[in-house]
Design an enzyme around this catalytic site. Structure first.
Site, mmCIF file in Angstrom:
data_model
loop_
_atom_site.group_PDB
_atom_site.id
_atom_site.type_symbol
_atom_site.label_atom_id
_atom_site.label_comp_id
_atom_site.label_asym_id
_atom_site.label_seq_id
_atom_site.Cartn_x
_atom_site.Cartn_y
_atom_site.Cartn_z
ATOM 1 N N HIS A 104 0.800 -1.226 0.000
ATOM 2 C CA HIS A 104 0.000 0.000 0.000
ATOM 3 C C HIS A 104 0.831 1.273 0.000
ATOM 4 C CE1 HIS A 104 -4.457 1.046 1.007
ATOM 5 N NE2 HIS A 104 -3.994 1.726 -0.030
ATOM 6 N N ASP A 126 -10.177 -0.348 3.237
ATOM 7 C CA ASP A 126 -9.049 -0.969 3.937
ATOM 8 C C ASP A 126 -9.478 -1.399 5.334
ATOM 9 O OD1 ASP A 126 -6.468 -1.675 4.840
ATOM 10 O OD2 ASP A 126 -5.545 0.032 3.823
ATOM 11 N N HIS A 128 -7.257 -1.255 7.618
ATOM 12 C CA HIS A 128 -6.336 -0.481 8.442
ATOM 13 C C HIS A 128 -6.415 1.005 8.105
ATOM 14 C CE1 HIS A 128 -4.702 -4.585 7.784
ATOM 15 N NE2 HIS A 128 -4.524 -4.530 9.085
ATOM 16 N N ASP A 130 -3.767 3.176 8.111
ATOM 17 C CA ASP A 130 -2.579 3.603 7.350
ATOM 18 C C ASP A 130 -2.220 5.047 7.638
ATOM 19 O OD1 ASP A 130 -2.501 1.080 6.296
ATOM 20 O OD2 ASP A 130 -3.431 1.620 4.395
ATOM 21 N N HIS A 143 3.909 0.615 4.420
ATOM 22 C CA HIS A 143 2.553 0.344 3.922
ATOM 23 C C HIS A 143 1.494 0.696 4.957
ATOM 24 C CE1 HIS A 143 1.844 -4.116 5.360
ATOM 25 N NE2 HIS A 143 2.394 -3.385 6.305
ATOM 26 N N ASP A 229 -7.462 -1.855 -0.946
ATOM 27 C CA ASP A 229 -6.565 -2.825 -0.332
ATOM 28 C C ASP A 229 -7.353 -4.122 -0.181
ATOM 29 O OD1 ASP A 229 -5.091 -4.406 1.509
ATOM 30 O OD2 ASP A 229 -4.205 -2.628 2.422
ATOM 31 N N ASP A 231 -7.016 -6.530 1.686
ATOM 32 C CA ASP A 231 -7.274 -6.996 3.047
ATOM 33 C C ASP A 231 -8.506 -6.335 3.643
ATOM 34 O OD1 ASP A 231 -6.601 -4.543 4.353
ATOM 35 O OD2 ASP A 231 -4.533 -5.161 4.670
ATOM 36 N N GLU A 275 -1.839 -4.931 -2.357
ATOM 37 C CA GLU A 275 -1.657 -5.954 -1.328
ATOM 38 C C GLU A 275 -2.104 -7.358 -1.741
ATOM 39 O OE1 GLU A 275 0.126 -5.566 1.272
ATOM 40 O OE2 GLU A 275 0.174 -3.419 1.723
#
Length: 303
Positions: A104, A126, A128, A130, A143, A229, A231, A275
């Site tokens: 990322h 995402d 997360h 980030d 990332h 992303d 994930d 990712e």
């Protein structure tokens, strides 16, 4: 109306601590990305990949910021700067830049290039946030820092290659957060960004949440960058990612989200898909999903 999509591979894996994500662009192409885009009614033009040296040949602790830890920062600066130039050139040629990561951290380059002559809204799909900086990151993996870099937070404030002043906090919307560091939680709460968690999706439904995110990202901006992303999805749907977190978006929720994005076609300015790690994947399932979701963002439908 998007008519031509220029595919730009960015096989950067310096920002993560698990090797393999550098093969993500190849895996997504192999999964039929061009065919999927054609079925969505757009013309794909493949511009190939950025040349990226292997991480094993480099020193991760070189070119550290004055404070904190950001592994491979010099190599990430080089890769993202070249990527930003490619994104800028793509837009100047009247084509849509679709960046295939890599981890990322590539979003620093894709957003910077898209924001050079425009006020840019951002939708961040995402698990997360980030939003770590070199000073707050527990791992030093970049990332986990791309939004902090783009906003010029911490050490990134003095890095012109990273900080994009035309990306403002109030024009950023997270969709699907569910794994956030404690310091990041405080930063998100204290910011002007809007955060929709998986709990919001559970309560309100994916379509309503994404529509709100799009309203935020398009308000007072010249276009929207979508950062996807993989994930963000539940690991059962997308096993081939480096930082899986249970409880993510389902296969159908993800398609509905990107289909909703496509309804704002005129507002879309750039996109990155990141990712995908083929080493951790099962029968290229995650790369195939990445290709399908990208097509949904450009209008592919069941009927």
């Amino acid at each position: 109306m998007v008519s031509t999509v220029r595919i730009i591979g960015a096989p950067i894996d310096y920002g993560a601590n698990r090797r393999g994500v550098d093969m993500g662009p190849s895996a997504i192409r192999y999964a039929g990305l061009s065919d999927e885009l054609e079925q969505a009614g757009v013309e794909p033009v493949d511009a190939g990949d950025l040349h990226v040296p292997r991480a094993e040949e480099l020193d991760p602790d070189a070119d550290q910021p004055p404070e904190g830890n950001a592994k491979f920062l010099g190599e990430i600066e080089d890769g993202c700067s070249r990527l930003a130039d490619r994104v800028e050139d793509t837009l100047a040629d009247g084509e849509f830049p679709l960046v295939l990561g890599g981890d990322h951290s590539v979003a620093i380059g894709s957003m910077h290039g898209a924001a050079r002559d425009a006020d840019l809204g951002v939708i961040w799909f995402d698990a997360h946030a980030d939003l770590n900086t070199p000073q707050t990151s527990p791992s030093g993996n970049v990332h986990g820092m791309p939004l902090a870099a783009t906003l010029g937070r911490g050490a990134f404030g003095d890095m012109e290659w990273a900080h994009a002043p035309t990306v403002r906090e109030e024009s950023i919307a997270y969709v699907g957060l569910r794994s956030i560091d404690e310091k990041e939680r405080e930063m998100v709460r204290d910011s002007e960004m809007t955060a929709f968690t998986m709990a919001d999706i559970d309560e309100r439904g994916i379509t309503a949440v994404v529509e709100d995110a799009l309203e935020i990202a398009t308000d007072g901006t010249d276009g929207v960058h979508v950062s996807l992303d993989l994930d963000w999805l539940d690991p059962k749907a997308a096993p081939g990612v480096g930082t899986p977190v249970r409880g993510g978006a389902t296969y159908r929720e993800a398609h509905s989200a990107l289909e909703t994005v496509s309804e704002y076609d005129d507002a879309l300015r750039s996109m990155d898909v990141v990712e995908v790690n083929p080493i951790l994947d099962e029968a290229n399932e995650t790369a195939t999903l990445a290709a399908e979701l990208t097509a949904s963002a450009f209008g592919k439908r069941i009927l």
